[in-house]
Design a protein around this motif. Structure first.
Motif, PDB file in Angstrom:
ATOM      1  N   LEU A 215      20.925   4.256 -53.117  1.00  0.00           N
ATOM      2  CA  LEU A 215      21.693   4.580 -51.914  1.00  0.00           C
ATOM      3  C   LEU A 215      21.488   6.027 -51.496  1.00  0.00           C
ATOM      4  CD1 LEU A 215      25.054   2.730 -52.701  1.00  0.00           C
ATOM      5  CD2 LEU A 215      23.051   1.893 -51.467  1.00  0.00           C
ATOM      6  N   THR A 216      21.318   6.912 -52.458  1.00  0.00           N
ATOM      7  CA  THR A 216      21.117   8.327 -52.132  1.00  0.00           C
ATOM      8  C   THR A 216      19.815   8.519 -51.373  1.00  0.00           C
ATOM      9  OG1 THR A 216      22.328   8.948 -54.133  1.00  0.00           O
ATOM     10  CG2 THR A 216      21.005  10.659 -53.074  1.00  0.00           C
TER      11      THR A 216
ATOM     12  N   ASP B 210      18.195   6.228 -49.644  1.00  0.00           N
ATOM     13  CA  ASP B 210      18.320   5.565 -48.347  1.00  0.00           C
ATOM     14  C   ASP B 210      19.020   6.459 -47.331  1.00  0.00           C
ATOM     15  OD1 ASP B 210      16.927   3.290 -48.762  1.00  0.00           O
ATOM     16  OD2 ASP B 210      18.626   1.922 -48.698  1.00  0.00           O
ATOM     17  N   ASN B 211      20.098   7.085 -47.738  1.00  0.00           N
ATOM     18  CA  ASN B 211      20.838   7.957 -46.827  1.00  0.00           C
ATOM     19  C   ASN B 211      20.067   9.235 -46.509  1.00  0.00           C
ATOM     20  OD1 ASN B 211      23.886   7.030 -46.265  1.00  0.00           O
ATOM     21  ND2 ASN B 211      23.271   6.301 -48.291  1.00  0.00           N
TER      22      ASN B 211
ATOM     23  N   ILE C  65      25.419   9.391 -52.802  1.00  0.00           N
ATOM     24  CA  ILE C  65      25.878   9.117 -51.435  1.00  0.00           C
ATOM     25  C   ILE C  65      26.091   7.603 -51.367  1.00  0.00           C
ATOM     26  CG2 ILE C  65      25.402   9.370 -48.975  1.00  0.00           C
ATOM     27  CD1 ILE C  65      23.393  11.524 -49.652  1.00  0.00           C
TER      28      ILE C  65
ATOM     29  N   VAL D 285      26.932   5.213 -49.440  1.00  0.00           N
ATOM     30  CA  VAL D 285      26.988   4.493 -48.164  1.00  0.00           C
ATOM     31  C   VAL D 285      25.832   3.507 -48.128  1.00  0.00           C
ATOM     32  CG1 VAL D 285      26.986   4.684 -45.659  1.00  0.00           C
ATOM     33  CG2 VAL D 285      28.027   6.497 -47.045  1.00  0.00           C
ATOM     34  N   LYS D 286      26.119   2.230 -47.936  1.00  0.00           N
ATOM     35  CA  LYS D 286      25.091   1.200 -47.950  1.00  0.00           C
ATOM     36  C   LYS D 286      24.471   1.039 -46.559  1.00  0.00           C
ATOM     37  CE  LYS D 286      26.991  -1.475 -51.799  1.00  0.00           C
ATOM     38  NZ  LYS D 286      27.450  -2.806 -52.258  1.00  0.00           N
ATOM     39  N   ILE D 287      23.247   1.474 -46.432  1.00  0.00           N
ATOM     40  CA  ILE D 287      22.489   1.316 -45.195  1.00  0.00           C
ATOM     41  C   ILE D 287      21.052   0.963 -45.569  1.00  0.00           C
ATOM     42  CG2 ILE D 287      23.862   2.931 -43.823  1.00  0.00           C
ATOM     43  CD1 ILE D 287      21.710   5.034 -44.330  1.00  0.00           C
TER      44      ILE D 287
ATOM     45  N   GLY E  32      18.116   2.390 -45.232  1.00  0.00           N
ATOM     46  CA  GLY E  32      17.546   3.682 -44.867  1.00  0.00           C
ATOM     47  C   GLY E  32      16.080   3.638 -44.523  1.00  0.00           C
TER      48      GLY E  32
ATOM     49  N   SER F 168      15.190   4.954 -40.824  1.00  0.00           N
ATOM     50  CA  SER F 168      14.422   6.200 -40.762  1.00  0.00           C
ATOM     51  C   SER F 168      13.038   5.978 -40.172  1.00  0.00           C
ATOM     52  CB  SER F 168      14.301   6.822 -42.161  1.00  0.00           C
ATOM     53  OG  SER F 168      13.587   5.979 -43.043  1.00  0.00           O
TER      54      SER F 168
END
Length: 325
Positions: free
Chosen positions: A6-7, A9-10, A257, A259-261, A263, A267
């Motif tokens: 997740l880190t 990805d963000n 971080i 937050v699930k996205i 990335g 990006s």
């Protein structure tokens, strides 16, 4: 397949927006010291970050024997986005806005196709970097690390020598490419993935102290550059140090971080789409903050539309393939 980080990805999305910031900052004719540190200092960490991440995920692709499929995917993406940007490459947009079709020119097409138009240079760069890494992947880690450090040091030093007119480099793309920029940074990411044990001994790199130290180096190098050349700097020594520290930190702390996205997808398409919006909107405003806001918002809308259309399309066409930058 690497576990979801997740880190990373963000950070991918954040760094894509940093690239948008760098390009929008081109409208600032004379940067003050703070602007210079932000743009030519911290802003220059985005592309090295993407190269290192690309190398990190490339290791799994190579180990599974999927390098050819990966290269073909990136090639398809490069061809499609080059066609999308063709109106800009031949100056058609400028000609329409000025209603002067004499501005249309096809002379730069071969050059742009080989080196990449604006941000698209990243795609041939990672292809070149991937081929070089694959051909050298049998070598010992220590040897590969020494090669990558030497190549980047030579490239960065050459950039500085060129800025100060000690040597002549007629075009930045002769250094800003897959051989001199992409390969050494991708190799670092590749080795971080292949030699996972390195991460367990890199306690300093995974601490906040490493990022703080690298940040101080960025400020110091940017200040020196501001007072000695005040030029744009695709290469800086500190950007590579900071990016390596940031990637190692992210690898060791995958949920820092939380937050699930997606990335990678977000990006990728922010990076690919934003230049078109910038080149068009910069005709109408020279205000950096307005331009950055407009380009960022339109790029995010483009991402949403691309992902939505891609989800509705049968067969998942190449334009919707994700590229692990």
């Amino acid at each position: 397949m690497k576990n979801k980080n997740l880190t990373i990805d963000n950070l991918r999305v954040l760094m894509a927006l940093v690239v948008v910031l760098i390009h929008c900052a081109l409208v600032i004719q004379h940067k003050n010291l703070i602007q210079f540190i932000l743009v030519e200092g911290f802003g220059r960490t985005a592309v090295p970050f993407f190269f290192i991440i690309s190398g990190f995920y490339l290791e799994g692709t190579i180990s599974k024997g999927n390098i050819l499929q990966w290269l073909l995917k990136i090639m398809r993406m490069y061809i499609i986005w080059s066609l999308i940007y063709l109106p800009f490459q031949i100056n058609l947009i400028d000609a329409l806005l000025a209603w002067d079709f004499r501005r249309i020119s096809f002379s730069m097409i071969p050059f742009n196709l080989f080196f990449g138009y604006w941000q698209l240079w990243f795609l041939p760069a990672i292809m070149i970097g991937a081929v070089l890494i694959k051909s050298l992947s049998h070598c010992h880690t220590g040897k590969l690390l020494k090669i990558s450090i030497c190549v980047f040091m030579i490239s960065c030093t050459s950039w500085y020598l060129s800025i100060h007119d000690i040597i002549s480099i007629h075009n930045p793309v002769f250094l800003r490419n897959g051989l001199f920029f992409g390969f050494p940074l991708m190799m670092v990411g590749f080795l971080l993935s292949r030699e996972n044990c390195i991460l367990h001994t890199a306690n300093f790199l995974t601490s906040g102290y490493a990022l703080l130290f690298a940040s101080l180096l960025i400020v110091l190098e940017a200040c020196v550059n501001f007072y000695t050349s005040n030029a744009f700097h695709d290469f800086t020594f500190s950007s590579a140090i900071f990016s390596v520290s940031l990637v190692v930190f992210a690898i060791r702390k995958p949920k820092f971080i939380p937050v699930k996205i997606n990335g990678s997808v977000i990006s990728t398409y922010i990076y690919m789409a934003h230049v078109g919006f910038y080149l068009f909107l910069s005709h109408f405003t020279g205000d950096f903050f307005i331009l950055f806001f407009e380009v960022s918002m339109l790029s995010m809308i483009a991402v949403i539309l691309i992902v939505y259309i891609g989800g509705k399309s049968n067969g998942n066409p190449p334009i919707f393939n994700r590229a692990d930058k």
